[in-house]
Enzyme design. Sequence first.
Site, PDB file in Angstrom:
ATOM      1  N   LYS A  42       0.831  -1.180   0.000  1.00 28.62           N
ATOM      2  CA  LYS A  42       0.000   0.000   0.000  1.00 28.62           C
ATOM      3  C   LYS A  42       0.875   1.242   0.000  1.00 28.62           C
ATOM      4  O   LYS A  42       0.415   2.345  -0.268  1.00 28.62           O
ATOM      5  CB  LYS A  42      -0.877   0.037   1.270  1.00 28.62           C
ATOM      6  CG  LYS A  42      -1.704  -1.191   1.497  1.00 28.62           C
ATOM      7  CD  LYS A  42      -2.313  -1.138   2.921  1.00 28.62           C
ATOM      8  CE  LYS A  42      -2.804  -2.524   3.278  1.00 28.62           C
ATOM      9  NZ  LYS A  42      -3.112  -2.632   4.704  1.00 28.62           N
ATOM     10  N   GLY A  43       2.155   1.057   0.287  1.00 28.19           N
ATOM     11  CA  GLY A  43       3.059   2.172   0.541  1.00 28.19           C
ATOM     12  C   GLY A  43       3.220   3.181  -0.582  1.00 28.19           C
ATOM     13  O   GLY A  43       3.432   4.361  -0.344  1.00 28.19           O
ATOM     14  N   GLU A  98       7.812   2.469  -6.127  1.00 29.00           N
ATOM     15  CA  GLU A  98       7.902   1.989  -4.735  1.00 29.00           C
ATOM     16  C   GLU A  98       8.032   3.155  -3.768  1.00 29.00           C
ATOM     17  O   GLU A  98       8.479   4.237  -4.153  1.00 29.00           O
ATOM     18  CB  GLU A  98       9.142   1.102  -4.582  1.00 29.00           C
ATOM     19  CG  GLU A  98       8.874  -0.351  -4.290  1.00 29.00           C
ATOM     20  CD  GLU A  98       8.144  -0.679  -2.995  1.00 29.00           C
ATOM     21  OE1 GLU A  98       7.353   0.131  -2.475  1.00 29.00           O
ATOM     22  OE2 GLU A  98       8.363  -1.791  -2.504  1.00 29.00           O
ATOM     23  N   ASP A  99       7.635   2.915  -2.527  1.00 26.29           N
ATOM     24  CA  ASP A  99       7.819   3.939  -1.500  1.00 26.29           C
ATOM     25  C   ASP A  99       9.260   3.975  -1.011  1.00 26.29           C
ATOM     26  O   ASP A  99       9.856   5.027  -0.870  1.00 26.29           O
ATOM     27  CB  ASP A  99       6.849   3.709  -0.326  1.00 26.29           C
ATOM     28  CG  ASP A  99       6.858   2.282   0.218  1.00 26.29           C
ATOM     29  OD1 ASP A  99       7.595   1.417  -0.308  1.00 26.29           O
ATOM     30  OD2 ASP A  99       6.121   2.009   1.185  1.00 26.29           O
ATOM     31  N   ASP A 102      14.701  -0.941   0.815  1.00 25.04           N
ATOM     32  CA  ASP A 102      15.493  -1.180   2.019  1.00 25.04           C
ATOM     33  C   ASP A 102      16.437  -2.350   1.743  1.00 25.04           C
ATOM     34  O   ASP A 102      17.508  -2.158   1.166  1.00 25.04           O
ATOM     35  CB  ASP A 102      14.515  -1.454   3.174  1.00 25.04           C
ATOM     36  CG  ASP A 102      15.184  -1.537   4.532  1.00 25.04           C
ATOM     37  OD1 ASP A 102      16.413  -1.395   4.610  1.00 25.04           O
ATOM     38  OD2 ASP A 102      14.475  -1.747   5.530  1.00 25.04           O
ATOM     39  N   LYS A 130      17.178   3.462   0.911  1.00 21.38           N
ATOM     40  CA  LYS A 130      17.922   3.251   2.163  1.00 21.38           C
ATOM     41  C   LYS A 130      19.057   2.282   1.852  1.00 21.38           C
ATOM     42  O   LYS A 130      18.969   1.088   2.143  1.00 21.38           O
ATOM     43  CB  LYS A 130      16.950   2.645   3.189  1.00 21.38           C
ATOM     44  CG  LYS A 130      17.319   2.850   4.631  1.00 21.38           C
ATOM     45  CD  LYS A 130      16.491   1.959   5.532  1.00 21.38           C
ATOM     46  CE  LYS A 130      15.226   2.601   6.022  1.00 21.38           C
ATOM     47  NZ  LYS A 130      14.519   1.729   7.005  1.00 21.38           N
ATOM     48  N   PHE A 151      13.950   3.723  10.886  1.00 18.70           N
ATOM     49  CA  PHE A 151      12.612   3.383  10.434  1.00 18.70           C
ATOM     50  C   PHE A 151      11.822   4.669  10.230  1.00 18.70           C
ATOM     51  O   PHE A 151      11.662   5.474  11.139  1.00 18.70           O
ATOM     52  CB  PHE A 151      11.918   2.480  11.452  1.00 18.70           C
ATOM     53  CG  PHE A 151      10.708   1.811  10.888  1.00 18.70           C
ATOM     54  CD1 PHE A 151      10.831   0.731  10.025  1.00 18.70           C
ATOM     55  CD2 PHE A 151       9.441   2.279  11.191  1.00 18.70           C
ATOM     56  CE1 PHE A 151       9.708   0.127   9.488  1.00 18.70           C
ATOM     57  CE2 PHE A 151       8.313   1.677  10.655  1.00 18.70           C
ATOM     58  CZ  PHE A 151       8.452   0.592   9.800  1.00 18.70           C
ATOM     59  N   VAL A 152      11.363   4.872   9.001  1.00 17.70           N
ATOM     60  CA  VAL A 152      10.647   6.104   8.674  1.00 17.70           C
ATOM     61  C   VAL A 152       9.169   5.828   8.411  1.00 17.70           C
ATOM     62  O   VAL A 152       8.797   4.730   7.990  1.00 17.70           O
ATOM     63  CB  VAL A 152      11.288   6.813   7.459  1.00 17.70           C
ATOM     64  CG1 VAL A 152      12.700   7.290   7.790  1.00 17.70           C
ATOM     65  CG2 VAL A 152      11.305   5.928   6.225  1.00 17.70           C
ATOM     66  N   ASP A 158       4.171   3.030   6.818  1.00 17.16           N
ATOM     67  CA  ASP A 158       3.419   2.818   8.062  1.00 17.16           C
ATOM     68  C   ASP A 158       4.250   2.251   9.191  1.00 17.16           C
ATOM     69  O   ASP A 158       5.309   1.662   8.975  1.00 17.16           O
ATOM     70  CB  ASP A 158       2.278   1.833   7.794  1.00 17.16           C
ATOM     71  CG  ASP A 158       2.788   0.401   7.611  1.00 17.16           C
ATOM     72  OD1 ASP A 158       3.633   0.176   6.712  1.00 17.16           O
ATOM     73  OD2 ASP A 158       2.377  -0.490   8.376  1.00 17.16           O
ATOM     74  N   ARG A 164       0.395   6.308   7.497  1.00 19.46           N
ATOM     75  CA  ARG A 164       0.501   6.380   6.030  1.00 19.46           C
ATOM     76  C   ARG A 164      -0.025   7.702   5.501  1.00 19.46           C
ATOM     77  O   ARG A 164       0.371   8.161   4.443  1.00 19.46           O
ATOM     78  CB  ARG A 164      -0.309   5.253   5.376  1.00 19.46           C
ATOM     79  CG  ARG A 164       0.225   3.853   5.592  1.00 19.46           C
ATOM     80  CD  ARG A 164      -0.511   2.895   4.661  1.00 19.46           C
ATOM     81  NE  ARG A 164      -0.404   1.505   5.082  1.00 19.46           N
ATOM     82  CZ  ARG A 164       0.603   0.691   4.759  1.00 19.46           C
ATOM     83  NH1 ARG A 164       1.588   1.142   4.020  1.00 19.46           N
ATOM     84  NH2 ARG A 164       0.611  -0.559   5.167  1.00 19.46           N
TER      85      ARG A 164
HETATM   86  P1  XMP Z   1      12.706  -4.328   1.062  1.00 18.40           P
HETATM   87  O1  XMP Z   1      13.470  -4.657   2.328  1.00 18.40           O
HETATM   88  O2  XMP Z   1      12.153  -5.549   0.417  1.00 18.40           O
HETATM   89  O3  XMP Z   1      11.519  -3.494   1.661  1.00 18.40           O
HETATM   90  O4  XMP Z   1      13.499  -3.444   0.136  1.00 18.40           O
HETATM   91  C1  XMP Z   1      10.609  -2.851   0.958  1.00 18.40           C
HETATM   92  C2  XMP Z   1       9.395  -2.636   1.812  1.00 18.40           C
HETATM   93  O5  XMP Z   1       9.701  -2.667   3.204  1.00 18.40           O
HETATM   94  C3  XMP Z   1       9.004  -1.694   3.915  1.00 18.40           C
HETATM   95  N1  XMP Z   1       9.962  -0.814   4.612  1.00 18.40           N
HETATM   96  C4  XMP Z   1       9.627   0.184   5.434  1.00 18.40           C
HETATM   97  N2  XMP Z   1       8.426   0.623   5.818  1.00 18.40           N
HETATM   98  N3  XMP Z   1       9.451   2.304   7.107  1.00 18.40           N
HETATM   99  C5  XMP Z   1       8.337   1.678   6.674  1.00 18.40           C
HETATM  100  O6  XMP Z   1       7.253   2.099   7.027  1.00 18.40           O
HETATM  101  C6  XMP Z   1      10.709   1.925   6.774  1.00 18.40           C
HETATM  102  O7  XMP Z   1      11.695   2.535   7.205  1.00 18.40           O
HETATM  103  C7  XMP Z   1      10.795   0.794   5.882  1.00 18.40           C
HETATM  104  N4  XMP Z   1      11.846   0.148   5.336  1.00 18.40           N
HETATM  105  C8  XMP Z   1      11.281  -0.841   4.553  1.00 18.40           C
HETATM  106  C9  XMP Z   1       8.199  -0.947   2.888  1.00 18.40           C
HETATM  107  O8  XMP Z   1       6.883  -1.436   2.887  1.00 18.40           O
HETATM  108  C10 XMP Z   1       8.837  -1.274   1.559  1.00 18.40           C
HETATM  109  O9  XMP Z   1       7.925  -1.286   0.496  1.00 18.40           O
HETATM  110 MG    MG Z   2       5.898  -1.298   0.438  1.00 22.42          MG
END
Ligand code: XMP
Ligand code: MG
Length: 179
Positions: A42-43, A98-99, A102, A130, A151-152, A158, A164
């Site tokens: 949903k991000g 993507e939001d 990570d 990140k 963590f943001v 969220d 969100r």
């Molecule tokens: P990956 O690790 O697969 O992660 O690159 C992607 C998804 O992980 C969530 N994500 C976060 N969500 N704050 C959040 O609210 C964060 O700092 C964070 N880091 C990763 C997010 O849903 C993203 O699409």
């Molecule tokens: Mg996401």
Amino acid sequence: MRDEIQEILITEEEIQAKCKELGKQITEEYDGKFPLVIGVLKGAMPFMGDLTKRIDTHIEMDFMDVSSYGAGMVSSGEVKIVKDLDTSVEGRDVLILEDIIDSGLTLSYLVKLFHYRKAKSVKIVTLLDKPEGRKVDLVPDMAGFTVPDAFVVGYGLDYAERYRNLPYIGVLKPEIYES
Ligand code: XMP
Ligand code: MG
């Protein structure tokens, strides 16, 4: 909600200016190609809304919901398709929105999936990157902002499904996690 945020990392104005800039870049790159723009739920929802308004050429939009996270903050490492696309990617220029990237696990899975499904091209635009969190080698084609390894929340991101709807990106006060 503002009193639960320790620090605003990226303001609403900065996000909007970035959407304008990225929209221009996407317009130039995809003009006449009718790309399939895929928002990762949903991000990516707020980013998808604001960015696509800044793309000045025809696009098609679709959504995919995948999960690699539970209700908490640590990546489980496994990617599950919760909602698949309605559209075929075969022969299409795909642009994934993507939001945040990570670990990179979610996106590397999606890129592989769309290549397997015979997309003509697959590119990634992420609002936040990140790089310190990376577990796989993945570099977005376009990224809005680089964020530290914290963590943001906000603007789609969220903590336990909350925050969100904040118009900015921020860091939560530690007591919010502890309660
Ligand atoms: P990956 O690790 O697969 O992660 O690159 C992607 C998804 O992980 C969530 N994500 C976060 N969500 N704050 C959040 O609210 C964060 O700092 C964070 N880091 C990763 C997010 O849903 C993203 O699409
Ligand atoms: Mg996401």
